[in-house]
Design an enzyme around this catalytic site. Structure first.
Site, PDB file in Angstrom:
ATOM      1  N   ARG A 178     -12.384  52.237  90.443  1.00 37.45           N
ATOM      2  CA  ARG A 178     -11.704  51.354  89.499  1.00 37.45           C
ATOM      3  C   ARG A 178     -10.987  52.154  88.405  1.00 37.45           C
ATOM      4  NH1 ARG A 178     -16.660  48.442  90.626  1.00 37.45           N
ATOM      5  NH2 ARG A 178     -17.695  49.463  88.858  1.00 37.45           N
ATOM      6  N   ARG A 179     -10.798  53.437  88.682  1.00 38.20           N
ATOM      7  CA  ARG A 179     -10.181  54.325  87.690  1.00 38.20           C
ATOM      8  C   ARG A 179      -8.825  54.861  88.157  1.00 38.20           C
ATOM      9  NH1 ARG A 179     -15.627  57.866  86.099  1.00 38.20           N
ATOM     10  NH2 ARG A 179     -16.934  56.047  85.562  1.00 38.20           N
ATOM     11  N   CYS A 198       8.446  50.644  78.482  1.00 32.25           N
ATOM     12  CA  CYS A 198       8.299  49.190  78.609  1.00 32.25           C
ATOM     13  C   CYS A 198       7.251  48.868  79.665  1.00 32.25           C
ATOM     14  CB  CYS A 198       9.632  48.549  78.969  1.00 32.25           C
ATOM     15  SG  CYS A 198      10.891  48.730  77.691  1.00 32.25           S
ATOM     16  N   ARG A 218       4.693  45.877  78.731  1.00 33.39           N
ATOM     17  CA  ARG A 218       4.591  45.346  77.363  1.00 33.39           C
ATOM     18  C   ARG A 218       5.826  44.544  76.968  1.00 33.39           C
ATOM     19  NH1 ARG A 218       7.979  47.664  73.751  1.00 33.39           N
ATOM     20  NH2 ARG A 218       8.945  49.605  74.442  1.00 33.39           N
ATOM     21  N   ALA A 220       9.479  42.922  78.623  1.00 36.24           N
ATOM     22  CA  ALA A 220      10.089  42.594  79.910  1.00 36.24           C
ATOM     23  C   ALA A 220      11.397  41.836  79.711  1.00 36.24           C
ATOM     24  CB  ALA A 220       9.121  41.769  80.745  1.00 36.24           C
ATOM     25  N   ASP A 221      12.500  42.533  79.929  1.00 31.71           N
ATOM     26  CA  ASP A 221      13.843  41.949  79.901  1.00 31.71           C
ATOM     27  C   ASP A 221      14.047  41.241  81.240  1.00 31.71           C
ATOM     28  OD1 ASP A 221      16.568  41.478  80.161  1.00 31.71           O
ATOM     29  OD2 ASP A 221      17.184  43.516  79.648  1.00 31.71           O
ATOM     30  N   ASN A 229      12.207  46.511  87.802  1.00 39.23           N
ATOM     31  CA  ASN A 229      10.795  46.883  87.744  1.00 39.23           C
ATOM     32  C   ASN A 229      10.026  46.390  88.963  1.00 39.23           C
ATOM     33  OD1 ASN A 229      11.112  45.930  84.323  1.00 39.23           O
ATOM     34  ND2 ASN A 229      11.228  48.022  85.093  1.00 39.23           N
ATOM     35  N   TYR A 261      17.242  37.587  76.759  1.00 42.63           N
ATOM     36  CA  TYR A 261      18.131  37.778  75.614  1.00 42.63           C
ATOM     37  C   TYR A 261      19.089  36.600  75.489  1.00 42.63           C
ATOM     38  CZ  TYR A 261      16.494  42.510  74.801  1.00 42.63           C
ATOM     39  OH  TYR A 261      15.712  43.599  74.495  1.00 42.63           O
ATOM     40  N   ALA A 315      20.952  45.324  75.945  1.00 40.68           N
ATOM     41  CA  ALA A 315      20.564  45.376  74.530  1.00 40.68           C
ATOM     42  C   ALA A 315      19.972  46.746  74.243  1.00 40.68           C
ATOM     43  CB  ALA A 315      19.551  44.283  74.217  1.00 40.68           C
TER      44      ALA A 315
END
Length: 316
Positions: A178-179, A198, A218, A220-221, A229, A261, A315
């Site tokens: 789990r690492r 991001c 963290r 997300a456009d 992504n 945006y 942006a």
């Protein structure tokens, strides 16, 4: 359809998101906390409701895998998605003596004359990154961004940690661990980065001979960034699965601040009005065994039949 998870995200943010200000000054419709799941057995999740340039996704991921942080490699592969951040560092430096480029991201959208000057300056900058070794080494570097953190995290004792190689070795030796985590978010290095990561952390999971990956992003456009992504981490999962002798499982995409945006709203409404097509398939060169040995020609998608591209401003 494999794409429905993404389209549902866009619809949800449009209908239930909150209007917020942001670092770029553009303004967003934002939602906090959202998760998508893509079964990679069903195909490769490259969006079909608009054309997504897979070549840019390939070259960026190969750039990450090299541990590279200089945009020269990207420019040599006709990839300009990181240009603005390197250019920002240049125009903010004492070495820049050209026309005033203050707030170039927004000014270029509303002032045609300025945009012409900006595009010319940026093109000259990118050309010089490729042709002038010393200039490119200095101004093409983005700081300790993704590739550096993935492949050469600096430990407390001065040691270098190759997180990605460590995960691959763990998948071979302890696949139930789990690492199996790779983090790009290094608080000590964030101030030196042209753009803090991001997509910040990803983890692998093995079950029934299949490799799954979960990404925490963290920021997300949704219109421009998230389609890249999704495909990039699906590709990374596929490359690693092939190397360690597993099939692909799920790509789970967890978003923190998921936003559209304000100047992307009409574009995403256009996209949502379209009908998805069948997902393409991913082809990887069977002669390659290590993810660190792939070239552009070793990775392809087949059966990709998207709707036309939809342009939108970045942006910065």
């Amino acid at each position: 359809m494999l794409e429905e998870a993404y389209l549902d995200l866009a619809k949800t943010v449009l209908t239930t998101g909150h209007e917020k200000t942001d670092r770029t000054g553009t303004g967003t419709i934002s939602l906090f906390g959202y998760q998508m799941r893509f079964n990679l057995q069903e195909g490769f999740p490259l969006l079909t409701t608009k054309k997504v340039p897979f070549g840019l996704i390939k070259s960026e991921l190969l750039w990450f895998l090299r541990g590279d942080t200089n945009i020269r490699f990207l420019l040599q592969h006709h990839n300009h998605i990181w240009d603005e951040w390197a250019f920002q560092r240049y125009v903010d430096s004492p070495e820049y003596h050209g026309p005033d480029m203050t707030d170039f991201g927004r000014r270029s959208l509303v002032d045609a004359d300025f945009n012409q000057r900006y595009q010319a300056e940026k093109k000259a900058f990118c050309d010089r990154i490729v042709t002038d070794q010393a200039f490119g080494d200095h101004f093409g570097d983005l700081g300790l961004v993704y590739g550096s953190q993935w492949r050469a995290w600096q430990g407390h004792q001065g040691e270098t940690i190759d997180q990605l190689a460590n995960v691959i070795e763990t998948l071979r030796t302890h696949p139930d661990s789990r690492r199996m985590i790779v983090s790009a978010w290094n608080p000590a290095d964030v101030p030196s980065m042209a753009l803090p990561p991001c997509h910040t952390l990803f983890q692998f999971y093995v079950n029934d001979g299949k490799l799954s990956c979960q990404l925490y992003q963290r920021s997300a456009d949704i219109f421009l960034g998230v389609p890249f992504n999704i495909a990039s981490y699906a590709l990374l999962t596929s490359l690693i699965a092939k190397e360690v002798g597993l099939e692909v499982g799920d790509f789970v995409h967890t978003l923190g601040d998921a936003h559209i945006y304000s100047n992307h709203v009409e574009q995403i409404k256009t996209q949502l009005a379209r009908t998805p097509h069948a997902a393409p398939q991913l082809w990887l060169n069977p002669d390659k065994s290590s993810i660190f040995d792939y070239e552009m020609s070793d990775i392809k998608v087949t059966g990709y039949d998207p709707e036309p591209a939809i342009k939108a401003p970045v942006a910065v």
